[in-house]
Design a protein around this motif. Structure first.
Motif, mmCIF file in Angstrom:
data_model
loop_
_atom_site.group_PDB
_atom_site.id
_atom_site.type_symbol
_atom_site.label_atom_id
_atom_site.label_comp_id
_atom_site.label_asym_id
_atom_site.label_seq_id
_atom_site.Cartn_x
_atom_site.Cartn_y
_atom_site.Cartn_z
ATOM 1 N N ARG A 28 19.873 61.238 67.080
ATOM 2 C CA ARG A 28 20.198 59.871 67.523
ATOM 3 C C ARG A 28 21.485 59.340 66.905
ATOM 4 O O ARG A 28 22.222 58.614 67.548
ATOM 5 C CB ARG A 28 19.051 58.918 67.229
ATOM 6 C CG ARG A 28 17.904 59.062 68.195
ATOM 7 C CD ARG A 28 16.853 57.993 67.905
ATOM 8 N NE ARG A 28 15.706 58.164 68.751
ATOM 9 C CZ ARG A 28 15.494 57.469 69.866
ATOM 10 N NH1 ARG A 28 16.350 56.556 70.245
ATOM 11 N NH2 ARG A 28 14.425 57.678 70.580
ATOM 12 N N ARG A 32 24.547 58.017 69.196
ATOM 13 C CA ARG A 32 25.128 56.667 69.111
ATOM 14 C C ARG A 32 26.645 56.724 68.969
ATOM 15 O O ARG A 32 27.372 55.968 69.593
ATOM 16 C CB ARG A 32 24.517 55.901 67.944
ATOM 17 C CG ARG A 32 23.190 55.270 68.266
ATOM 18 C CD ARG A 32 22.812 54.179 67.297
ATOM 19 N NE ARG A 32 22.171 54.570 66.064
ATOM 20 C CZ ARG A 32 21.004 55.172 65.949
ATOM 21 N NH1 ARG A 32 20.343 55.524 66.994
ATOM 22 N NH2 ARG A 32 20.496 55.441 64.779
ATOM 23 N N LEU A 57 15.229 61.960 75.481
ATOM 24 C CA LEU A 57 15.508 60.575 75.845
ATOM 25 C C LEU A 57 15.982 60.457 77.280
ATOM 26 O O LEU A 57 16.828 61.235 77.719
ATOM 27 C CB LEU A 57 16.619 60.000 74.953
ATOM 28 C CG LEU A 57 16.340 59.855 73.474
ATOM 29 C CD1 LEU A 57 17.610 59.461 72.753
ATOM 30 C CD2 LEU A 57 15.269 58.812 73.253
ATOM 31 N N VAL A 61 17.673 54.804 79.048
ATOM 32 C CA VAL A 61 17.172 54.238 77.791
ATOM 33 C C VAL A 61 18.205 54.424 76.682
ATOM 34 O O VAL A 61 18.476 53.504 75.910
ATOM 35 C CB VAL A 61 15.821 54.887 77.400
ATOM 36 C CG1 VAL A 61 15.401 54.493 75.998
ATOM 37 C CG2 VAL A 61 14.752 54.524 78.411
ATOM 38 N N ALA A 62 18.795 55.597 76.604
ATOM 39 C CA ALA A 62 19.802 55.865 75.574
ATOM 40 C C ALA A 62 21.008 54.946 75.721
ATOM 41 O O ALA A 62 21.532 54.437 74.732
ATOM 42 C CB ALA A 62 20.242 57.326 75.638
ATOM 43 N N ARG A 64 21.027 51.964 77.116
ATOM 44 C CA ARG A 64 20.601 50.604 76.732
ATOM 45 C C ARG A 64 20.575 50.463 75.222
ATOM 46 O O ARG A 64 21.032 49.463 74.674
ATOM 47 C CB ARG A 64 19.217 50.299 77.311
ATOM 48 C CG ARG A 64 19.253 49.516 78.576
ATOM 49 C CD ARG A 64 17.911 48.868 78.899
ATOM 50 N NE ARG A 64 16.773 49.750 78.723
ATOM 51 C CZ ARG A 64 16.180 50.427 79.691
ATOM 52 N NH1 ARG A 64 16.606 50.319 80.929
ATOM 53 N NH2 ARG A 64 15.148 51.191 79.441
ATOM 54 N N GLU A 65 20.027 51.448 74.539
ATOM 55 C CA GLU A 65 19.991 51.408 73.078
ATOM 56 C C GLU A 65 21.391 51.378 72.484
ATOM 57 O O GLU A 65 21.659 50.658 71.533
ATOM 58 C CB GLU A 65 19.245 52.630 72.527
ATOM 59 C CG GLU A 65 17.764 52.580 72.708
ATOM 60 C CD GLU A 65 17.088 53.824 72.140
ATOM 61 O OE1 GLU A 65 17.758 54.688 71.527
ATOM 62 O OE2 GLU A 65 15.860 53.928 72.319
ATOM 63 N N ALA A 68 22.950 47.960 72.850
ATOM 64 C CA ALA A 68 22.247 46.907 72.106
ATOM 65 C C ALA A 68 22.543 46.982 70.612
ATOM 66 O O ALA A 68 22.490 45.986 69.915
ATOM 67 C CB ALA A 68 20.739 47.010 72.332
ATOM 68 N N ARG A 69 22.863 48.177 70.119
ATOM 69 C CA ARG A 69 23.068 48.370 68.684
ATOM 70 C C ARG A 69 24.342 49.178 68.450
ATOM 71 O O ARG A 69 24.389 50.346 68.797
ATOM 72 C CB ARG A 69 21.862 49.103 68.130
ATOM 73 C CG ARG A 69 21.920 49.280 66.649
ATOM 74 C CD ARG A 69 20.622 49.869 66.177
ATOM 75 N NE ARG A 69 20.922 50.803 65.102
ATOM 76 C CZ ARG A 69 20.086 51.685 64.656
ATOM 77 N NH1 ARG A 69 18.918 51.820 65.179
ATOM 78 N NH2 ARG A 69 20.425 52.476 63.674
#
Length: 72
Positions: A28, A32, A57, A61-62, A64-65, A68-69
């Motif tokens: 992850r 990112r 994943l 979804v990946a 969006r994550e 968001a971060r």
């Protein structure tokens, strides 16, 4: 993916992200960083097979994550 500083790899299988590596990072954390990259060269190799699955994943979804971060 290749930039001046790093080389990253992102593997997809049946619409899912199953492996990510960027420099010394993997999983992850690498994902990112790759998704946060603003530039780089990309290459697609549809015949490449991974030996180790680190992730499972959904691409949506990946993404969006990642939005968001911000990466650490």
């Amino acid at each position: 993916m290749h930039t001046d500083d790093d080389r990253g790899e992102l593997y997809l299988e049946q619409g899912r992200i199953v492996h990510a590596v960027l420099g010394a990072q993997s999983g992850r954390d690498a994902l990112r960083q790759i998704l946060a990259s603003r530039s780089g060269d990309f290459r697609i190799d549809p015949n490449f097979l991974i030996l180790e699955q680190q992730l499972d994943l959904d691409v949506e979804v990946a993404l969006r994550e990642a939005t968001a971060r911000p990466p650490s």
